[in-house]
Design a protein around this motif. Sequence first.
Motif, short mmCIF file in Angstrom:
data_model
loop_
_atom_site.label_atom_id
_atom_site.label_comp_id
_atom_site.label_asym_id
_atom_site.label_seq_id
_atom_site.Cartn_x
_atom_site.Cartn_y
_atom_site.Cartn_z
N PRO A 21 0.86 -1.25 0.08
CA PRO A 21 -0.17 -0.08 0.01
C PRO A 21 0.82 1.24 -0.02
CG PRO A 21 -0.21 -1.27 2.16
CD PRO A 21 0.52 -2.10 1.26
N LYS A 22 1.81 1.38 0.85
CA LYS A 22 2.62 2.62 0.95
C LYS A 22 3.65 2.26 1.74
CE LYS A 22 0.82 4.95 4.78
NZ LYS A 22 0.25 6.32 5.37
N VAL A 23 4.96 3.04 1.44
CA VAL A 23 6.29 3.13 2.14
C VAL A 23 6.59 4.38 2.73
CG1 VAL A 23 8.71 2.30 2.20
CG2 VAL A 23 6.92 0.81 0.95
N VAL A 24 6.98 4.40 3.92
CA VAL A 24 7.59 5.90 4.63
C VAL A 24 8.86 5.90 4.41
CG1 VAL A 24 7.09 7.66 6.15
CG2 VAL A 24 5.17 6.14 5.43
N PHE A 25 9.50 6.63 4.00
CA PHE A 25 11.02 6.76 4.34
C PHE A 25 11.22 8.24 5.17
CE2 PHE A 25 10.45 5.25 0.18
CZ PHE A 25 11.22 4.10 0.03
N ARG A 26 11.90 7.77 6.47
CA ARG A 26 11.90 8.88 7.12
C ARG A 26 13.37 8.70 7.85
NH1 ARG A 26 7.69 8.39 11.56
NH2 ARG A 26 6.52 8.70 9.66
N ILE A 27 13.89 9.74 8.47
CA ILE A 27 15.10 9.99 9.23
C ILE A 27 14.85 9.11 10.39
CG2 ILE A 27 16.70 11.55 10.26
CD1 ILE A 27 15.86 13.70 8.39
N PRO A 28 15.87 8.23 10.54
CA PRO A 28 15.88 7.47 11.78
C PRO A 28 15.83 8.13 13.10
CG PRO A 28 17.68 6.70 10.60
CD PRO A 28 17.05 7.89 9.90
N THR A 29 14.61 7.67 14.04
CA THR A 29 14.12 8.46 15.23
C THR A 29 15.31 8.46 16.24
OG1 THR A 29 13.02 6.58 15.89
CG2 THR A 29 11.92 8.23 14.98
N PRO A 30 16.24 7.63 16.28
CA PRO A 30 17.36 7.66 17.08
C PRO A 30 18.25 9.17 17.09
CG PRO A 30 17.42 5.30 16.57
CD PRO A 30 16.41 6.29 15.83
N ALA A 31 18.05 9.64 15.79
CA ALA A 31 18.47 11.12 15.66
C ALA A 31 18.19 12.01 16.62
CB ALA A 31 18.36 11.33 14.19
N LEU A 32 17.13 11.76 17.18
CA LEU A 32 16.55 12.65 18.40
C LEU A 32 17.20 12.73 19.41
CD1 LEU A 32 12.69 11.84 18.02
CD2 LEU A 32 13.75 14.06 17.29
N ILE A 33 18.18 11.57 19.68
CA ILE A 33 18.94 11.46 20.99
C ILE A 33 20.21 12.70 20.81
CG2 ILE A 33 21.04 10.07 21.96
CD1 ILE A 33 19.26 7.59 20.99
N ALA A 34 20.45 13.04 19.58
CA ALA A 34 21.31 14.21 19.51
C ALA A 34 20.68 15.35 19.91
CB ALA A 34 21.73 14.08 18.03
N ALA A 35 19.28 15.71 19.56
CA ALA A 35 18.83 16.79 20.02
C ALA A 35 18.60 16.68 21.52
CB ALA A 35 17.37 17.00 19.43
N GLY A 36 18.14 15.77 22.04
CA GLY A 36 17.95 15.68 23.64
C GLY A 36 19.60 16.05 24.23
N SER A 37 20.65 15.38 23.75
CA SER A 37 21.86 15.68 24.28
C SER A 37 22.21 17.13 24.04
CB SER A 37 23.05 14.81 23.57
OG SER A 37 22.45 13.43 23.61
N ALA A 38 21.96 17.67 23.16
CA ALA A 38 22.38 19.18 22.65
C ALA A 38 21.59 20.04 23.66
CB ALA A 38 22.13 19.46 21.35
N ALA A 39 20.57 19.71 24.11
CA ALA A 39 19.51 20.46 25.00
C ALA A 39 20.24 20.25 26.40
CB ALA A 39 18.04 20.01 25.20
N VAL A 40 20.64 18.97 26.74
CA VAL A 40 21.17 19.04 28.07
C VAL A 40 22.64 19.59 28.09
CG1 VAL A 40 22.39 17.01 29.46
CG2 VAL A 40 20.08 16.84 28.69
N CYS A 41 23.36 19.52 27.12
CA CYS A 41 24.59 20.17 27.22
C CYS A 41 24.29 21.79 27.17
CB CYS A 41 25.60 19.66 26.04
SG CYS A 41 26.04 18.01 26.06
N ALA A 42 23.44 22.23 26.53
CA ALA A 42 23.14 23.84 26.50
C ALA A 42 22.57 24.40 27.83
CB ALA A 42 22.40 24.15 25.28
N THR A 43 22.38 23.33 28.61
CA THR A 43 21.65 23.84 30.05
C THR A 43 22.53 24.67 30.51
OG1 THR A 43 20.36 22.08 30.17
CG2 THR A 43 20.55 23.11 32.08
#
Length: 155
Positions: free
Chosen positions: A8-30
């Motif tokens: 029916p359909k296929v969704v190509f997306r950026i792997p969600t573990p990339a969100l770990i980088a966003a969380g790490s950057a937020a923690v490091c920016a604190t």
Amino acid sequence: MAASGDVPKVVFRIPTPALIAAGSAAVCATPVAWAAPGLQALYLLPAAFAWWVLRNRTTVDGERIVARSTFGKRVVEWSDVKAIKVVPKGWLSAVLADDSMLRLPAVRAGHLPTLSLVSGGRVADPTAVPDVEEPADAPAEPDEDETPPPLKSDE
């Protein structure tokens, strides 16, 4: 080839573990973000990256391609696609009938077999082995039980 009803359909997306980088950057920016008033705006960078990861994707089915970018969405019918531009280390692009390009977020060269299957063969599968038939005038190979003629020597 599989019919479009099979997949029916296929969704190509950026792997969600990339969100770990966003969380790490937020923690490091604190520590820096709370050092002075107004520096809390530093949290906008990891939030923007997380938005980019979650938003960018390409959905493909037998009828159309839906490319979602960070701030927009474009729907293109397969009949409007003239070719697929392959970039070895980047995202693929669809060349449209009017020669404009549509970037396909998160679709890479390794996804071409899947793209070929979902598109119903509109995109060629580079991993497919072509059926090669022997030409009629090709010499026949000897059977295993048949011995080849002896070689002549000029002695």
